[in-house]
Write a protein that holds these residues in place. Structure first.
Motif, PDB file in Angstrom:
ATOM      1  N   VAL A  40      -7.966  62.521   8.879  1.00 45.97           N
ATOM      2  CA  VAL A  40      -6.646  62.955   9.326  1.00 45.97           C
ATOM      3  C   VAL A  40      -6.700  64.351   9.918  1.00 45.97           C
ATOM      4  N   LYS A  41      -6.152  64.505  11.101  1.00 45.32           N
ATOM      5  CA  LYS A  41      -6.121  65.824  11.735  1.00 45.32           C
ATOM      6  C   LYS A  41      -5.166  66.691  10.940  1.00 45.32           C
ATOM      7  N   GLY A  42      -5.629  67.866  10.538  1.00 46.92           N
ATOM      8  CA  GLY A  42      -4.770  68.746   9.772  1.00 46.92           C
ATOM      9  C   GLY A  42      -5.171  68.840   8.307  1.00 46.92           C
ATOM     10  N   ILE A  43      -5.902  67.833   7.809  1.00 46.03           N
ATOM     11  CA  ILE A  43      -6.420  67.944   6.435  1.00 46.03           C
ATOM     12  C   ILE A  43      -7.743  68.696   6.527  1.00 46.03           C
ATOM     13  N   ILE A  44      -7.830  69.807   5.800  1.00 46.72           N
ATOM     14  CA  ILE A  44      -9.008  70.675   5.880  1.00 46.72           C
ATOM     15  C   ILE A  44     -10.073  70.258   4.871  1.00 46.72           C
ATOM     16  N   GLU A  45      -9.681  70.085   3.633  1.00 46.30           N
ATOM     17  CA  GLU A  45     -10.634  69.621   2.627  1.00 46.30           C
ATOM     18  C   GLU A  45      -9.911  69.214   1.354  1.00 46.30           C
ATOM     19  N   LEU A  46     -10.667  68.583   0.451  1.00 41.91           N
ATOM     20  CA  LEU A  46     -10.123  68.111  -0.822  1.00 41.91           C
ATOM     21  C   LEU A  46     -10.856  68.778  -1.974  1.00 41.91           C
ATOM     22  N   ILE A  47     -10.119  69.186  -3.008  1.00 40.16           N
ATOM     23  CA  ILE A  47     -10.759  69.735  -4.206  1.00 40.16           C
ATOM     24  C   ILE A  47     -10.427  68.813  -5.374  1.00 40.16           C
ATOM     25  N   PRO A  48     -11.384  67.967  -5.796  1.00 42.29           N
ATOM     26  CA  PRO A  48     -11.112  67.072  -6.928  1.00 42.29           C
ATOM     27  C   PRO A  48     -11.282  67.815  -8.254  1.00 42.29           C
ATOM     28  N   SER A  49     -10.493  67.413  -9.256  1.00 41.49           N
ATOM     29  CA  SER A  49     -10.659  67.973 -10.589  1.00 41.49           C
ATOM     30  C   SER A  49     -10.477  66.846 -11.589  1.00 41.49           C
ATOM     31  N   TYR A  50     -10.285  67.137 -12.860  1.00 39.24           N
ATOM     32  CA  TYR A  50     -10.220  66.092 -13.878  1.00 39.24           C
ATOM     33  C   TYR A  50      -9.174  65.023 -13.561  1.00 39.24           C
ATOM     34  N   ASN A  51      -7.965  65.457 -13.228  1.00 38.83           N
ATOM     35  CA  ASN A  51      -6.932  64.456 -12.946  1.00 38.83           C
ATOM     36  C   ASN A  51      -6.082  64.785 -11.733  1.00 38.83           C
ATOM     37  N   GLU A  52      -6.629  65.612 -10.826  1.00 40.17           N
ATOM     38  CA  GLU A  52      -5.899  65.954  -9.608  1.00 40.17           C
ATOM     39  C   GLU A  52      -6.836  66.004  -8.410  1.00 40.17           C
ATOM     40  N   VAL A  55      -5.167  68.788  -1.959  1.00 43.94           N
ATOM     41  CA  VAL A  55      -5.363  68.502  -0.543  1.00 43.94           C
ATOM     42  C   VAL A  55      -5.022  69.764   0.238  1.00 43.94           C
ATOM     43  N   VAL A  56      -6.037  70.402   0.801  1.00 44.74           N
ATOM     44  CA  VAL A  56      -5.836  71.628   1.569  1.00 44.74           C
ATOM     45  C   VAL A  56      -5.556  71.228   3.022  1.00 44.74           C
ATOM     46  N   TYR A  57      -4.407  71.654   3.556  1.00 39.33           N
ATOM     47  CA  TYR A  57      -4.060  71.232   4.916  1.00 39.33           C
ATOM     48  C   TYR A  57      -3.572  72.393   5.765  1.00 39.33           C
ATOM     49  N   ASN A  58      -3.514  72.187   7.071  1.00 43.37           N
ATOM     50  CA  ASN A  58      -2.993  73.178   7.988  1.00 43.37           C
ATOM     51  C   ASN A  58      -1.601  72.725   8.428  1.00 43.37           C
ATOM     52  N   PRO A  59      -0.542  73.388   7.945  1.00 43.06           N
ATOM     53  CA  PRO A  59       0.820  72.935   8.235  1.00 43.06           C
ATOM     54  C   PRO A  59       1.193  73.047   9.713  1.00 43.06           C
ATOM     55  N   ILE A  62      -0.289  69.397  10.887  1.00 38.41           N
ATOM     56  CA  ILE A  62       0.310  68.168  10.355  1.00 38.41           C
ATOM     57  C   ILE A  62       1.571  68.508   9.595  1.00 38.41           C
ATOM     58  N   ASP A  63       2.629  67.747   9.846  1.00 40.24           N
ATOM     59  CA  ASP A  63       3.902  67.958   9.166  1.00 40.24           C
ATOM     60  C   ASP A  63       3.748  67.499   7.715  1.00 40.24           C
ATOM     61  N   TYR A  64       4.258  68.296   6.765  1.00 41.44           N
ATOM     62  CA  TYR A  64       3.992  67.990   5.357  1.00 41.44           C
ATOM     63  C   TYR A  64       4.617  66.668   4.923  1.00 41.44           C
ATOM     64  N   LYS A  65       5.732  66.279   5.558  1.00 39.63           N
ATOM     65  CA  LYS A  65       6.372  65.012   5.169  1.00 39.63           C
ATOM     66  C   LYS A  65       5.490  63.828   5.565  1.00 39.63           C
ATOM     67  N   ILE A  66       4.849  63.956   6.743  1.00 41.72           N
ATOM     68  CA  ILE A  66       3.942  62.909   7.198  1.00 41.72           C
ATOM     69  C   ILE A  66       2.728  62.857   6.277  1.00 41.72           C
ATOM     70  N   LEU A  67       2.245  64.031   5.895  1.00 41.79           N
ATOM     71  CA  LEU A  67       1.092  64.102   5.006  1.00 41.79           C
ATOM     72  C   LEU A  67       1.378  63.421   3.668  1.00 41.79           C
ATOM     73  N   LEU A  71      -0.370  60.154   1.926  1.00 43.75           N
ATOM     74  CA  LEU A  71      -1.006  60.207   0.612  1.00 43.75           C
ATOM     75  C   LEU A  71      -0.435  59.131  -0.305  1.00 43.75           C
ATOM     76  N   LYS A  72       0.883  58.920  -0.213  1.00 40.60           N
ATOM     77  CA  LYS A  72       1.539  57.910  -1.044  1.00 40.60           C
ATOM     78  C   LYS A  72       1.085  56.515  -0.640  1.00 40.60           C
ATOM     79  N   ASP A  73       0.993  56.287   0.665  1.00 39.59           N
ATOM     80  CA  ASP A  73       0.577  54.969   1.151  1.00 39.59           C
ATOM     81  C   ASP A  73      -0.841  54.652   0.695  1.00 39.59           C
TER      82      ASP A  73
END
Lengths: 242, 309
Positions: A40-52, A55-59, A62-67, A71-73
């Motif tokens: 996805v254009k605008g997503i910079i990277e992901l930081i996984p942890s124990y239960n999260e 999602v690091v993005y450039n607003p 990418i519009d945050y509502k679309i993002l 993610l929900k889909d």
């Protein structure tokens, strides 16, 4: 159902419940894999942890509502079957007294013989839940409870890179030299963090690792090969046993 | 090859670009410029890619000798810059001839200054970035701050550099008493209502224990409901954690990638440059705004760069 929360204006948290479990980690690994595939254009990277996943993005890209909708889909398309195979990395550890500075203490505290400690520590497949705290430091799960030992009352000002230790019910490896209060029971000649090499990081969230005992001679041989960037890490795929 | 030589290093001068992205999942901090806005303005003025490596100077600036012709721009804190003892303006493209010396002093306002050179500073890319990660001793020039006698190469400058000045309306005015806008959460449920009120209605001051990694604030303690601890999770530039002692800590450029304390809020991106220009003793009051407004403010701040990559 995941929860989606903003962390400021340039990151979103995808929360996968409250549990710390291998299953949650498998879902996180699967989700991350699929999200990265979407490129996805605008997503910079992901930081996984124990239960999260953060999602690091450039607003501005990418519009945050679309993002968030994206993610929900994605949540509905994930099944653990997607990550049926996990990577297992074998990590050589020398438990010789030259490196195992606190093995005697651990033996006294746990009332196990040194042989039993080594066997017990090198028996499980440990899950790498996440990396953090310092570059390359793995948060591991799966240590046999009988090895639990308290941190040192007087932490060391210097723990050597590659030191393998125990603190309470956790075990871990020091990727860089640093002060530390863990009980040191061995040392690995492998580099968990190599900023100037081809491969910068040995481990990744979702990997499994298994320690295997080596003697000093083999330690020095592997250490030399690692220095020459001539060592190939033993990686294999293992089935995920839900 | 164009070269510059460090004669005096100043208090803390490091080479930074916009940060080391793509490795946070491995625990690698982003680092990069503390004040992205001033840094990008400086690069913009010398025709550089906005991500080109610059010198970030802190509180007292360096003295630099130029061994080649180039263009420079100075943005951020006013350090009374002089070229061959003649004052030069900030926020504009400056042509510099070989043999010139740039002298900078102590900050008159703000805290950090960015010096961009046409072509950018040419140091090796470490994990895709030229930013210095001081704690990890990598990146920038030898993984450390600049010292006297350091020599730096500049990259190839753009063929279309035009001398520009930043319009007054885009020039930031630094403050020692900042109203810092935040997005609330994500763990406000870990705090008592009174604690949240305290956070939003108190004046905090920046303590001595503040650096590129984080700003520890002094002020009214913020009450947790029970434990301040959370399961370790990812954090960001501007994340405000509140440990057991109740005083907030703001994560800055060199922050660790994950943290285990409840996060009460996150500073908006548009206000991070203003935060980066503050020093020990300066004060902050927090004001909550909505996500949409934060994005609008960031968009407005970036208008000055419109039309360039």
């Amino acid at each position: 159902m995941n929860t989606y929360l903003p962390l400021g204006d340039s990151a979103f948290i995808v929360k996968f419940g409250e549990a710390i479990s291998e299953e949650t980690n498998a879902i996180i690994s699967s989700y991350s894999k699929q999200l990265i595939k979407l490129d996805v254009k605008g997503i910079i990277e992901l930081i996984p942890s124990y239960n999260e996943i953060l999602v690091v993005y450039n607003p501005m890209e990418i519009d945050y509502k679309i993002l968030v909708q994206l993610l929900k889909d994605l949540e509905n398309t994930i099944s653990i079957n997607d990550s049926m195979e996990r990577e297992l990395i074998r990590i050589p550890v020398c438990y010789d007294e030259k490196f195992a500075l606190d093995l005697d203490f651990v033996s006294e505290h746990t009332e196990l013989s040194i042989k039993e400690i080594i066997r017990s520590h090198s028996e499980p497949n440990y899950l790498v839940y996440m990396l953090g705290f310092t570059p390359g430091f793995p948060y591991l799960g799966g240590m046999n409870k009988q090895l639990s030992s308290p941190r040192k009352v007087n932490p060391r000002t210097k723990v050597e890179v590659g030191s393998v230790g125990i603190a309470d019910s956790q075990t871990g490896i020091y990727p860089i030299e640093s002060p530390g209060g863990w009980q040191i029971i061995g040392k690995t000649p492998l580099k968990l963090y190599a900023p100037l090499s081809r491969e910068n990081f040995l481990l990744k969230s979702g990997n499994f690792i298994k320690f295997y005992p080596i003697d000093i001679a083999e330690f020095e041989e592997i250490e030399w090969r690692v220095k020459q960037d001539k060592y190939t890490v033993k990686r294999e795929l293992i089935p995920y046993n839900g | 090859m164009a070269k510059i030589k460090i004669i005096k290093a100043g208090m803390l001068s490091t080479i930074q670009d916009l940060g080391r992205y793509g490795f946070q999942e491995f625990g690698m901090p982003v680092s990069g410029a503390m004040d992205h806005y001033s840094m990008k303005l400086a690069n913009f003025l010398v025709g550089n890619n906005l991500n080109s490596a610059v010198i970030e100077a802190t509180v007292i600036g360096p003295e630099i000798f130029f061994e080649a012709d180039c263009y420079i721009a100075i943005c951020g804190a006013d350090m009374n810059a002089k070229l061959n003892n003649e004052s030069v303006n900030m926020y504009q493209t400056i042509s510099v001839k070989s043999g010139t010396t740039l002298k900078m002093g102590a900050v008159k306002d703000g805290f950090r200054t960015y010096i961009a050179f046409s072509g950018g500073i040419d140091v090796p890319l470490i994990m895709n970035s030229r930013s210095t990660y001081l704690r990890g001793k990598i990146g920038g020039h030898g993984g450390r701050q600049l010292i006297p006698k350091d020599e730096l190469n500049l990259g190839k400058e753009s063929s279309t550099i035009t001398q520009k000045k930043i319009d007054e309306k885009f020039i930031p005015i630094w403050s020692e008493n900042l109203v810092c806008r935040i997005i609330a959460g994500p763990e406000i449920h870990k705090f008592k209502l009174t604690g949240i009120n305290t956070f939003l209605n108190s004046t905090y001051s920046i303590s001595l224990e503040s650096d590129r990694m984080g700003y520890r604030l002094n002020g009214e303690r913020i009450a947790h409901r029970s434990s301040p601890d959370i399961i370790s999770a990812g954090i960001a530039f501007g994340t405000i954690q509140v440990p057991g002692h109740g005083e907030p800590i703001i994560m800055m450029a060199d922050h660790q990638t994950t943290g285990g304390y409840a996060k009460i809020a996150n500073v908006i991106s548009a206000d991070l440059p203003y935060l980066a220009q503050m020093k020990q003793g300066d004060t902050i009051e927090f004001e909550e705004i909505k996500l949409e407004e934060a994005h609008e403010l960031l968009q407005n701040q970036n208008k000055v760069f419109e039309g360039i990559k």
